[in-house]
Design a protein around this motif. Sequence first.
Motif, PDB file in Angstrom:
ATOM      1  N   ARG A 283      20.011  -3.277   1.147  1.00 51.73           N
ATOM      2  CA  ARG A 283      20.344  -2.484  -0.036  1.00 51.73           C
ATOM      3  C   ARG A 283      19.076  -2.121  -0.783  1.00 51.73           C
ATOM      4  O   ARG A 283      18.936  -1.015  -1.301  1.00 51.73           O
ATOM      5  CB  ARG A 283      21.312  -3.255  -0.918  1.00 51.73           C
ATOM      6  N   GLY A 284      18.128  -3.028  -0.853  1.00 49.94           N
ATOM      7  CA  GLY A 284      16.851  -2.747  -1.502  1.00 49.94           C
ATOM      8  C   GLY A 284      16.084  -1.638  -0.802  1.00 49.94           C
ATOM      9  O   GLY A 284      15.489  -0.778  -1.450  1.00 49.94           O
ATOM     10  N   VAL A 285      16.116  -1.636   0.517  1.00 44.83           N
ATOM     11  CA  VAL A 285      15.468  -0.564   1.286  1.00 44.83           C
ATOM     12  C   VAL A 285      16.127   0.773   0.983  1.00 44.83           C
ATOM     13  O   VAL A 285      15.452   1.781   0.746  1.00 44.83           O
ATOM     14  CB  VAL A 285      15.508  -0.880   2.800  1.00 44.83           C
ATOM     15  N   ALA A 286      17.461   0.802   0.965  1.00 45.18           N
ATOM     16  CA  ALA A 286      18.186   2.037   0.661  1.00 45.18           C
ATOM     17  C   ALA A 286      17.898   2.510  -0.756  1.00 45.18           C
ATOM     18  O   ALA A 286      17.738   3.716  -1.002  1.00 45.18           O
ATOM     19  CB  ALA A 286      19.686   1.831   0.867  1.00 45.18           C
ATOM     20  N   CYS A 287      17.798   1.578  -1.685  1.00 41.44           N
ATOM     21  CA  CYS A 287      17.515   1.940  -3.074  1.00 41.44           C
ATOM     22  C   CYS A 287      16.105   2.483  -3.232  1.00 41.44           C
ATOM     23  O   CYS A 287      15.882   3.435  -3.975  1.00 41.44           O
ATOM     24  CB  CYS A 287      17.727   0.740  -3.980  1.00 41.44           C
ATOM     25  N   THR A 288      15.151   1.879  -2.551  1.00 41.48           N
ATOM     26  CA  THR A 288      13.782   2.372  -2.614  1.00 41.48           C
ATOM     27  C   THR A 288      13.694   3.784  -2.063  1.00 41.48           C
ATOM     28  O   THR A 288      13.049   4.659  -2.638  1.00 41.48           O
ATOM     29  CB  THR A 288      12.832   1.441  -1.837  1.00 41.48           C
ATOM     30  N   ARG A 289      14.376   4.032  -0.959  1.00 44.52           N
ATOM     31  CA  ARG A 289      14.394   5.374  -0.385  1.00 44.52           C
ATOM     32  C   ARG A 289      15.037   6.372  -1.345  1.00 44.52           C
ATOM     33  O   ARG A 289      14.539   7.474  -1.546  1.00 44.52           O
ATOM     34  CB  ARG A 289      15.149   5.378   0.939  1.00 44.52           C
ATOM     35  N   ALA A 290      16.138   5.978  -1.971  1.00 37.23           N
ATOM     36  CA  ALA A 290      16.815   6.872  -2.911  1.00 37.23           C
ATOM     37  C   ALA A 290      15.940   7.149  -4.129  1.00 37.23           C
ATOM     38  O   ALA A 290      15.861   8.291  -4.598  1.00 37.23           O
ATOM     39  CB  ALA A 290      18.147   6.259  -3.347  1.00 37.23           C
ATOM     40  N   LEU A 291      15.272   6.130  -4.630  1.00 36.74           N
ATOM     41  CA  LEU A 291      14.416   6.310  -5.800  1.00 36.74           C
ATOM     42  C   LEU A 291      13.232   7.211  -5.475  1.00 36.74           C
ATOM     43  O   LEU A 291      12.886   8.105  -6.249  1.00 36.74           O
ATOM     44  CB  LEU A 291      13.937   4.960  -6.312  1.00 36.74           C
ATOM     45  N   LEU A 292      12.614   6.993  -4.323  1.00 36.74           N
ATOM     46  CA  LEU A 292      11.487   7.842  -3.937  1.00 36.74           C
ATOM     47  C   LEU A 292      11.935   9.278  -3.696  1.00 36.74           C
ATOM     48  O   LEU A 292      11.237  10.222  -4.042  1.00 36.74           O
ATOM     49  CB  LEU A 292      10.792   7.264  -2.702  1.00 36.74           C
ATOM     50  N   SER A 293      13.105   9.440  -3.116  1.00 32.19           N
ATOM     51  CA  SER A 293      13.647  10.783  -2.906  1.00 32.19           C
ATOM     52  C   SER A 293      13.899  11.470  -4.237  1.00 32.19           C
ATOM     53  O   SER A 293      13.610  12.654  -4.401  1.00 32.19           O
ATOM     54  CB  SER A 293      14.938  10.692  -2.096  1.00 32.19           C
ATOM     55  N   ALA A 294      14.436  10.741  -5.202  1.00 35.85           N
ATOM     56  CA  ALA A 294      14.678  11.306  -6.526  1.00 35.85           C
ATOM     57  C   ALA A 294      13.386  11.664  -7.236  1.00 35.85           C
ATOM     58  O   ALA A 294      13.338  12.610  -8.019  1.00 35.85           O
ATOM     59  CB  ALA A 294      15.485  10.330  -7.377  1.00 35.85           C
ATOM     60  N   ALA A 295      12.325  10.912  -6.956  1.00 33.58           N
ATOM     61  CA  ALA A 295      11.029  11.184  -7.572  1.00 33.58           C
ATOM     62  C   ALA A 295      10.307  12.342  -6.895  1.00 33.58           C
ATOM     63  O   ALA A 295       9.265  12.770  -7.367  1.00 33.58           O
ATOM     64  CB  ALA A 295      10.164   9.936  -7.536  1.00 33.58           C
ATOM     65  N   GLY A 296      10.848  12.825  -5.777  1.00 38.40           N
ATOM     66  CA  GLY A 296      10.272  13.994  -5.129  1.00 38.40           C
ATOM     67  C   GLY A 296       9.470  13.710  -3.889  1.00 38.40           C
ATOM     68  O   GLY A 296       8.874  14.633  -3.321  1.00 38.40           O
ATOM     69  N   VAL A 297       9.424  12.491  -3.434  1.00 34.96           N
ATOM     70  CA  VAL A 297       8.683  12.180  -2.219  1.00 34.96           C
ATOM     71  C   VAL A 297       9.371  12.863  -1.047  1.00 34.96           C
ATOM     72  O   VAL A 297      10.579  12.755  -0.866  1.00 34.96           O
ATOM     73  CB  VAL A 297       8.599  10.656  -1.988  1.00 34.96           C
ATOM     74  N   GLY A 298       8.618  13.586  -0.275  1.00 37.71           N
ATOM     75  CA  GLY A 298       9.163  14.332   0.850  1.00 37.71           C
ATOM     76  C   GLY A 298       9.426  15.791   0.514  1.00 37.71           C
ATOM     77  O   GLY A 298       9.702  16.591   1.392  1.00 37.71           O
ATOM     78  N   ASP A 299       9.321  16.159  -0.743  1.00 40.81           N
ATOM     79  CA  ASP A 299       9.511  17.535  -1.183  1.00 40.81           C
ATOM     80  C   ASP A 299       8.134  18.162  -1.347  1.00 40.81           C
ATOM     81  O   ASP A 299       7.292  17.652  -2.095  1.00 40.81           O
ATOM     82  CB  ASP A 299      10.282  17.548  -2.505  1.00 40.81           C
ATOM     83  N   ALA A 300       7.900  19.265  -0.674  1.00 39.29           N
ATOM     84  CA  ALA A 300       6.579  19.894  -0.704  1.00 39.29           C
ATOM     85  C   ALA A 300       6.204  20.372  -2.102  1.00 39.29           C
ATOM     86  O   ALA A 300       5.026  20.414  -2.453  1.00 39.29           O
ATOM     87  CB  ALA A 300       6.548  21.068   0.267  1.00 39.29           C
ATOM     88  N   ALA A 301       7.192  20.704  -2.922  1.00 38.82           N
ATOM     89  CA  ALA A 301       6.909  21.222  -4.259  1.00 38.82           C
ATOM     90  C   ALA A 301       6.723  20.101  -5.286  1.00 38.82           C
ATOM     91  O   ALA A 301       6.345  20.359  -6.418  1.00 38.82           O
ATOM     92  CB  ALA A 301       8.040  22.136  -4.713  1.00 38.82           C
ATOM     93  N   ALA A 302       6.986  18.871  -4.896  1.00 35.72           N
ATOM     94  CA  ALA A 302       6.913  17.754  -5.847  1.00 35.72           C
ATOM     95  C   ALA A 302       5.469  17.352  -6.107  1.00 35.72           C
ATOM     96  O   ALA A 302       4.588  17.525  -5.270  1.00 35.72           O
ATOM     97  CB  ALA A 302       7.685  16.562  -5.306  1.00 35.72           C
TER      98      ALA A 302
END
Length: 102
Positions: A17-36
């Motif tokens: 669950r911690g791994v999934a949460c870290t991924r979700a938090l990083l995704s929300a912060a824009g990691v993986g988005d070229a415009a972020a």
Amino acid sequence: IRYQFYDSVQALCSYLRGVACTRALLSAAGVGDAAANATSSAIVWVLKDGLGMIGGLAFSFFAAPAFDGHVKEFRLAADIFNDVGLTIDLAMPYVASSSLSF
């Protein structure tokens, strides 16, 4: 041995669950988005970890005198607070990600 089995299963589930949460938090912060902006992602991560550490230290300072007599209650409260925090982390991608930009 039965307790240890269930404790190990719970620890594994918490880790996943911690791994999934870290991924979700990083995704929300824009990691993986070229415009972020990478800086905003780093600031959000540092704030999250820093506030968590400060909160943990403050809680330990104030709760230490009562800890010995109420170990089970503190364990239950810790699990509840952890679940609430991880649920918020998982919900972050569904919150407007523009609110996380600096």
